[in-house]
Design a protein around this motif. Sequence first.
Motif, PDB file in Angstrom:
ATOM      1  N   CYS A  51       0.831  -1.210   0.000  1.00 29.69           N
ATOM      2  CA  CYS A  51       0.000   0.000   0.000  1.00 29.69           C
ATOM      3  C   CYS A  51       0.865   1.259   0.000  1.00 29.69           C
ATOM      4  O   CYS A  51       0.523   2.245  -0.659  1.00 29.69           O
ATOM      5  CB  CYS A  51      -0.952  -0.012   1.186  1.00 29.69           C
ATOM      6  N   ALA A  52       1.979   1.242   0.724  1.00 28.32           N
ATOM      7  CA  ALA A  52       2.880   2.397   0.732  1.00 28.32           C
ATOM      8  C   ALA A  52       3.418   2.660  -0.676  1.00 28.32           C
ATOM      9  O   ALA A  52       3.514   3.809  -1.119  1.00 28.32           O
ATOM     10  CB  ALA A  52       4.033   2.173   1.704  1.00 28.32           C
ATOM     11  N   TRP A  53       3.756   1.598  -1.397  1.00 27.11           N
ATOM     12  CA  TRP A  53       4.242   1.745  -2.773  1.00 27.11           C
ATOM     13  C   TRP A  53       3.136   2.323  -3.665  1.00 27.11           C
ATOM     14  O   TRP A  53       3.372   3.224  -4.457  1.00 27.11           O
ATOM     15  CB  TRP A  53       4.736   0.412  -3.301  1.00 27.11           C
ATOM     16  N   LEU A  54       1.921   1.816  -3.526  1.00 23.96           N
ATOM     17  CA  LEU A  54       0.811   2.318  -4.332  1.00 23.96           C
ATOM     18  C   LEU A  54       0.556   3.804  -4.047  1.00 23.96           C
ATOM     19  O   LEU A  54       0.339   4.590  -4.967  1.00 23.96           O
ATOM     20  CB  LEU A  54      -0.451   1.494  -4.078  1.00 23.96           C
ATOM     21  N   VAL A  55       0.589   4.175  -2.764  1.00 24.70           N
ATOM     22  CA  VAL A  55       0.388   5.575  -2.392  1.00 24.70           C
ATOM     23  C   VAL A  55       1.487   6.440  -2.999  1.00 24.70           C
ATOM     24  O   VAL A  55       1.234   7.549  -3.480  1.00 24.70           O
ATOM     25  CB  VAL A  55       0.349   5.742  -0.851  1.00 24.70           C
ATOM     26  N   SER A  56       2.715   5.940  -3.034  1.00 24.97           N
ATOM     27  CA  SER A  56       3.828   6.734  -3.566  1.00 24.97           C
ATOM     28  C   SER A  56       3.672   7.034  -5.057  1.00 24.97           C
ATOM     29  O   SER A  56       4.206   8.026  -5.545  1.00 24.97           O
ATOM     30  CB  SER A  56       5.163   6.022  -3.322  1.00 24.97           C
ATOM     31  N   LEU A  57       2.931   6.205  -5.767  1.00 27.61           N
ATOM     32  CA  LEU A  57       2.726   6.422  -7.193  1.00 27.61           C
ATOM     33  C   LEU A  57       1.766   7.578  -7.484  1.00 27.61           C
ATOM     34  O   LEU A  57       1.776   8.148  -8.565  1.00 27.61           O
ATOM     35  CB  LEU A  57       2.182   5.150  -7.856  1.00 27.61           C
ATOM     36  N   VAL A  58       0.906   7.908  -6.505  1.00 31.14           N
ATOM     37  CA  VAL A  58      -0.155   8.894  -6.710  1.00 31.14           C
ATOM     38  C   VAL A  58       0.362  10.304  -6.460  1.00 31.14           C
ATOM     39  O   VAL A  58       1.061  10.569  -5.484  1.00 31.14           O
ATOM     40  CB  VAL A  58      -1.350   8.594  -5.770  1.00 31.14           C
ATOM     41  N   ARG A  59      -0.015  11.220  -7.348  1.00 33.69           N
ATOM     42  CA  ARG A  59       0.304  12.649  -7.185  1.00 33.69           C
ATOM     43  C   ARG A  59      -0.521  13.227  -6.036  1.00 33.69           C
ATOM     44  O   ARG A  59      -1.624  12.753  -5.766  1.00 33.69           O
ATOM     45  CB  ARG A  59      -0.104  13.429  -8.438  1.00 33.69           C
ATOM     46  N   PRO A  60      -0.045  14.303  -5.410  1.00 32.58           N
ATOM     47  CA  PRO A  60      -0.880  14.994  -4.420  1.00 32.58           C
ATOM     48  C   PRO A  60      -2.212  15.407  -5.056  1.00 32.58           C
ATOM     49  O   PRO A  60      -2.242  15.902  -6.177  1.00 32.58           O
ATOM     50  CB  PRO A  60      -0.039  16.217  -4.039  1.00 32.58           C
ATOM     51  N   GLY A  61      -3.303  15.143  -4.343  1.00 31.78           N
ATOM     52  CA  GLY A  61      -4.639  15.437  -4.855  1.00 31.78           C
ATOM     53  C   GLY A  61      -5.216  14.299  -5.673  1.00 31.78           C
ATOM     54  O   GLY A  61      -6.399  14.309  -6.008  1.00 31.78           O
ATOM     55  N   GLY A  62      -4.392  13.297  -5.996  1.00 33.44           N
ATOM     56  CA  GLY A  62      -4.856  12.153  -6.793  1.00 33.44           C
ATOM     57  C   GLY A  62      -5.554  11.108  -5.933  1.00 33.44           C
ATOM     58  O   GLY A  62      -5.701  11.274  -4.712  1.00 33.44           O
ATOM     59  N   PHE A  63      -5.973  10.042  -6.578  1.00 34.45           N
ATOM     60  CA  PHE A  63      -6.785   9.027  -5.917  1.00 34.45           C
ATOM     61  C   PHE A  63      -6.119   7.657  -5.924  1.00 34.45           C
ATOM     62  O   PHE A  63      -5.468   7.282  -6.902  1.00 34.45           O
ATOM     63  CB  PHE A  63      -8.143   8.901  -6.621  1.00 34.45           C
ATOM     64  N   LEU A  64      -6.305   6.923  -4.834  1.00 31.30           N
ATOM     65  CA  LEU A  64      -5.946   5.519  -4.753  1.00 31.30           C
ATOM     66  C   LEU A  64      -7.250   4.769  -4.523  1.00 31.30           C
ATOM     67  O   LEU A  64      -7.985   5.068  -3.575  1.00 31.30           O
ATOM     68  CB  LEU A  64      -4.979   5.259  -3.596  1.00 31.30           C
ATOM     69  N   ILE A  65      -7.565   3.820  -5.408  1.00 32.64           N
ATOM     70  CA  ILE A  65      -8.800   3.053  -5.306  1.00 32.64           C
ATOM     71  C   ILE A  65      -8.416   1.589  -5.151  1.00 32.64           C
ATOM     72  O   ILE A  65      -7.711   1.031  -5.998  1.00 32.64           O
ATOM     73  CB  ILE A  65      -9.683   3.252  -6.555  1.00 32.64           C
ATOM     74  N   ILE A  66      -8.858   0.978  -4.061  1.00 38.02           N
ATOM     75  CA  ILE A  66      -8.530  -0.416  -3.780  1.00 38.02           C
ATOM     76  C   ILE A  66      -9.823  -1.224  -3.771  1.00 38.02           C
ATOM     77  O   ILE A  66     -10.735  -0.947  -2.995  1.00 38.02           O
ATOM     78  CB  ILE A  66      -7.809  -0.553  -2.433  1.00 38.02           C
ATOM     79  N   GLU A  67      -9.899  -2.202  -4.660  1.00 40.23           N
ATOM     80  CA  GLU A  67     -11.037  -3.129  -4.695  1.00 40.23           C
ATOM     81  C   GLU A  67     -10.547  -4.452  -4.125  1.00 40.23           C
ATOM     82  O   GLU A  67      -9.491  -4.948  -4.505  1.00 40.23           O
ATOM     83  CB  GLU A  67     -11.502  -3.317  -6.143  1.00 40.23           C
ATOM     84  N   HIS A  68     -11.295  -5.011  -3.198  1.00 41.01           N
ATOM     85  CA  HIS A  68     -10.858  -6.258  -2.564  1.00 41.01           C
ATOM     86  C   HIS A  68     -12.057  -7.107  -2.182  1.00 41.01           C
ATOM     87  O   HIS A  68     -13.184  -6.622  -2.094  1.00 41.01           O
ATOM     88  CB  HIS A  68      -9.989  -5.963  -1.339  1.00 41.01           C
ATOM     89  N   ASP A  69     -11.807  -8.399  -1.978  1.00 38.05           N
ATOM     90  CA  ASP A  69     -12.866  -9.280  -1.501  1.00 38.05           C
ATOM     91  C   ASP A  69     -13.331  -8.783  -0.143  1.00 38.05           C
ATOM     92  O   ASP A  69     -12.538  -8.314   0.664  1.00 38.05           O
ATOM     93  CB  ASP A  69     -12.356 -10.719  -1.354  1.00 38.05           C
ATOM     94  N   SER A  70     -14.615  -8.911   0.098  1.00 35.16           N
ATOM     95  CA  SER A  70     -15.137  -8.439   1.374  1.00 35.16           C
ATOM     96  C   SER A  70     -14.776  -9.410   2.492  1.00 35.16           C
ATOM     97  O   SER A  70     -14.576 -10.605   2.255  1.00 35.16           O
ATOM     98  CB  SER A  70     -16.653  -8.277   1.296  1.00 35.16           C
ATOM     99  N   PRO A  71     -14.702  -8.921   3.732  1.00 32.88           N
ATOM    100  CA  PRO A  71     -14.460  -9.817   4.863  1.00 32.88           C
ATOM    101  C   PRO A  71     -15.526 -10.912   4.952  1.00 32.88           C
ATOM    102  O   PRO A  71     -15.236 -12.039   5.332  1.00 32.88           O
ATOM    103  CB  PRO A  71     -14.519  -8.887   6.083  1.00 32.88           C
ATOM    104  N   PHE A  72     -16.775 -10.597   4.564  1.00 34.69           N
ATOM    105  CA  PHE A  72     -17.846 -11.590   4.574  1.00 34.69           C
ATOM    106  C   PHE A  72     -17.513 -12.756   3.652  1.00 34.69           C
ATOM    107  O   PHE A  72     -17.603 -13.913   4.027  1.00 34.69           O
ATOM    108  CB  PHE A  72     -19.172 -10.943   4.152  1.00 34.69           C
TER     109      PHE A  72
END
Length: 153
Positions: A51-72
């Motif tokens: 996640c730290a690597w993914l965040v580092s790719l994003v410009r300030p003001g940009g978006f990080l969108i994570i889609e994942h299987d639900s805990p359910f």
Amino acid sequence: HAKTTAMIDHCNPELVQARVENLPFRSGIASCVFTSRFLHLFPRSEHPRICAWLVSLVRPGGFLIIEHDSPFVETLQVCISWLRGRPRTKFSSYDRSQVLAGVRLLEDFGVSAPGLPTLSLKCPRLAARMAALFFRGPLRGLSSFVVVVYRKL
């Protein structure tokens, strides 16, 4: 339409296939980074680093969108494997607290349910109503996957 086409032509999209720890991109390169159901493939102990690597790719003001299987769904999969006599020892549910400082959570929502895409082919109106319940309603916790949207500060 012409404006959209010109914008797409100007962007020159490029597809890259690489391991997450070896992505050939520099920091702050993207306005938006979208991940789709891959964090569960890694041990939970690796999620903060990824996640730290993914965040580092994003410009300030940009978006990080994570889609994942639900805990359910992940809990259901563990129960099914246990009932089949093959206990699942690795349980890697994504935890949004693993995304580091420097981003702000905007939204976290469930978006689908098992069988909903098939239902949409047979009964589109009913499927749309069901989707609304999973998107923002009381059944959200039973959604088959979850989308979390962050904005980089």
